[in-house]
Design an enzyme around this catalytic site. Structure first.
Site, PDB file in Angstrom:
ATOM      1  CD  GLU A  89     -86.960  -6.820   9.757  1.00  0.00           C
ATOM      2  OE1 GLU A  89     -88.118  -6.481  10.346  1.00  0.00           O
ATOM      3  OE2 GLU A  89     -86.799  -7.879   8.980  1.00  0.00           O
ATOM      4  NE  ARG A 142     -91.945  -5.956  16.167  1.00  0.00           N
ATOM      5  CZ  ARG A 142     -91.499  -7.148  16.000  1.00  0.00           C
ATOM      6  NH1 ARG A 142     -91.371  -7.845  17.086  1.00  0.00           N
ATOM      7  NH2 ARG A 142     -91.947  -7.700  14.895  1.00  0.00           N
ATOM      8  CE  LYS A 198     -91.821  -9.890   8.347  1.00  0.00           C
ATOM      9  NZ  LYS A 198     -91.825  -8.569   9.203  1.00  0.00           N
TER      10      LYS A 198
END
Length: 215
Positions: free
Chosen positions: A45, A49, A133
């Site tokens: 993943e 960011r 998630k």
């Protein structure tokens, strides 16, 4: 189960841990990915960011095609579309908005939406999602919360993420409604800065042996 849900469920079971990666230098992306793969972790993943996140996803999709690349921290429809165009195979969000739920029907790649409460889970399931998630996992109740959710929501499959460590991961992986966990400990910043890819492979190898081997 829809095709997208089926795909996500299968991907979540490829490895017990999905590394959650913040990659600041695009040049580090390929050696990090290859070290994680060599250690037995197949799903990576890449979080949105950093300013170069889309470039990292494009690079990995091109240079490391054997990896399953996810895009994390997706919070808008535009980001979801952008990561699909960059080559991500699925998107991961910290939560679920009405706009994201609506876009799911026409999106090119599946979304693993974040949930933290029973109400959020019900809303997401009403929108057609079956894989989630659980975030932030430790702060939202951890193993005890997931055990509580298993009764009324037996069909929901989770990837708990947030505050999980190599020590606490096995407790999550022992739950029947957990397919894998998300972990940020696989590529520590000092190790990446030093270019110590063999250390990352060692961490990945240890993570790949956690929990049920079929996860």
């Amino acid at each position: 189960m829809s095709n997208k849900n089926h795909m996500l469920a299968a991907v979540m079971r490829l490895s017990p841990v999905i590394p959650v990666l913040v990659i600041n230098r695009t040049a580090d992306a390929v050696p990090i990915a290859r070290a994680l793969l060599a250690g037995g972790l197949k799903v990576l993943e890449i979080t949105l960011r950093t300013p170069n996140a889309l470039e990292v996803i494009e690079t990995l999709a091109r240079e490391v095609p054997e990896a399953v690349i996810a895009a994390g921290t997706v919070t808008t429809v535009k980001q979801w579309d952008d990561v699909a165009r960059a080559g991500a195979q699925f998107a991961v969000s910290p939560g679920l908005t009405p706009a994201l739920a609506q876009f799911a029907q026409k999106a090119a790649i599946p979304l693993l939406p974040g949930v933290a409460t029973a109400s959020e889970l019900m809303t997401a399931m009403d929108a057609g999602f079956e894989c989630f998630k659980f975030f932030p996992a430790q702060q939202a109740g951890g193993v005890a919360m997931l055990k509580a959710l298993a009764g009324p929501f037996a069909d929901a499959l989770f990837c708990p993420t947030g505050g999980i460590t190599v020590e606490t991961a096995p407790g999550f992986l022992a739950l029947p409604n957990v397919a894998c966990v998300g972990g940020s400990w696989l590529a520590p910043a000092p190790v990446v800065e030093a270019g110590d890819w063999s250390a990352i492979e060692v961490l990945a190898h240890a993570a790949s042996g956690l929990g049920r081997l079929t996860c």
